[in-house]
Design a protein around this motif. Sequence first.
Motif, PDB file in Angstrom:
ATOM      1  N   LYS A   1       0.838  -1.210   0.000  1.00 48.31           N
ATOM      2  CA  LYS A   1       0.000   0.000   0.000  1.00 48.31           C
ATOM      3  C   LYS A   1       0.865   1.249   0.000  1.00 48.31           C
ATOM      4  O   LYS A   1       0.583   2.209  -0.720  1.00 48.31           O
ATOM      5  N   ILE A  49      -3.791   4.285  -0.093  1.00 45.27           N
ATOM      6  CA  ILE A  49      -4.819   3.316  -0.475  1.00 45.27           C
ATOM      7  C   ILE A  49      -5.209   2.480   0.750  1.00 45.27           C
ATOM      8  O   ILE A  49      -4.357   2.036   1.510  1.00 45.27           O
ATOM      9  N   SER A  50      -6.481   2.293   0.940  1.00 43.53           N
ATOM     10  CA  SER A  50      -6.967   1.514   2.076  1.00 43.53           C
ATOM     11  C   SER A  50      -6.944   0.024   1.728  1.00 43.53           C
ATOM     12  O   SER A  50      -6.901  -0.348   0.549  1.00 43.53           O
ATOM     13  N   PRO A 104      -9.441  -2.141   1.956  1.00 44.33           N
ATOM     14  CA  PRO A 104     -10.576  -2.501   1.107  1.00 44.33           C
ATOM     15  C   PRO A 104     -10.379  -2.081  -0.358  1.00 44.33           C
ATOM     16  O   PRO A 104     -10.743  -2.824  -1.273  1.00 44.33           O
ATOM     17  N   SER A 105      -9.772  -0.900  -0.560  1.00 46.77           N
ATOM     18  CA  SER A 105      -9.502  -0.455  -1.937  1.00 46.77           C
ATOM     19  C   SER A 105      -8.479  -1.355  -2.611  1.00 46.77           C
ATOM     20  O   SER A 105      -8.591  -1.665  -3.798  1.00 46.77           O
ATOM     21  N   PHE A 106      -7.454  -1.765  -1.848  1.00 43.16           N
ATOM     22  CA  PHE A 106      -6.442  -2.677  -2.384  1.00 43.16           C
ATOM     23  C   PHE A 106      -7.106  -3.968  -2.859  1.00 43.16           C
ATOM     24  O   PHE A 106      -6.882  -4.422  -3.980  1.00 43.16           O
ATOM     25  N   TYR A 107      -7.942  -4.556  -1.989  1.00 43.01           N
ATOM     26  CA  TYR A 107      -8.584  -5.821  -2.339  1.00 43.01           C
ATOM     27  C   TYR A 107      -9.603  -5.655  -3.463  1.00 43.01           C
ATOM     28  O   TYR A 107      -9.784  -6.568  -4.274  1.00 43.01           O
ATOM     29  N   ALA A 108     -10.226  -4.504  -3.543  1.00 43.54           N
ATOM     30  CA  ALA A 108     -11.153  -4.247  -4.650  1.00 43.54           C
ATOM     31  C   ALA A 108     -10.395  -4.158  -5.975  1.00 43.54           C
ATOM     32  O   ALA A 108     -10.870  -4.630  -7.008  1.00 43.54           O
ATOM     33  N   ALA A 109      -9.200  -3.581  -5.928  1.00 49.26           N
ATOM     34  CA  ALA A 109      -8.410  -3.412  -7.145  1.00 49.26           C
ATOM     35  C   ALA A 109      -7.689  -4.689  -7.567  1.00 49.26           C
ATOM     36  O   ALA A 109      -7.593  -4.982  -8.756  1.00 49.26           O
TER      37      ALA A 109
END
Length: 188
Positions: A18, A25-26, A28-33
Motif C-alpha cells: 500500500k 490506499i486503504s 478494502p480499496s487494495f482488495y477491490a483493485a
Amino acid sequence: MHLFWEQGFESTSLSQLKAAMGGGISAPSFYAAFESKEALYKEALERYMSLYGDLTKSLHDDAIAPREAVLLTLRRAAKMYCEAGHPKGCMVASGAMGTVSSGSEAIPQLLQGMRGRARNGFHACVQRGIKSGELRESTDTKSLAIAFDSFFMGISVLARDGVPYTAMKKAVDHAMGIWDSAVKPAQD
C-alpha cells in the motif's frame, strides 16, 4: 514488482504494498483493485516476464547453435541480474528461496513452472548438441542441463550478494567448459 522482486512474496506485507502504491490506499480499496496479494504478485510476475523474460529465448530458438544458445542465455542473465535500476538477481529464482505459508500452492507452482521452462530449454540445447553431432552421444543430457540450470539460478544469488558483472562474465566463460568437456572429438 520491485518490492516483490527484492523481498519475495511472503516477506512483502500489505502495508508495504500500500505504501509503495502511494496515495494512502486503504485495505478494502487494495482488495477491490487486486483481489488479493497473490493476484497482485501474479500481475507483478507477468510484468517481470514481459520486461525480462527474454533472457532464455535463445534456448528455445533452433536457429541458434546449441552451445551459442546456452552461452547467450547465461551472459544475458549475468548482465541483467547485475544491472542498476532494479533489484539484483532474478525475481523467479529469488521466489524459489521463500516459502509460502499462506496455504496457497499456486505461487510455488507458478514459479516452479517458470523455472522448469528454462531447465527444459537447457535440456533441449543439450539434446540438439547431441543430435547435431557436436556433443558425444553418451552425454548425460539431464545432468548437463541441470548443471547449466544450477549455474543460471546460482548467478542470480551471486548478483544479490554484490558479485560484479565482470566476475560473472568470466564465470560464464568458465562454465561453458562443462559443455566443451562433452564435445565429440574430431575424427581424423
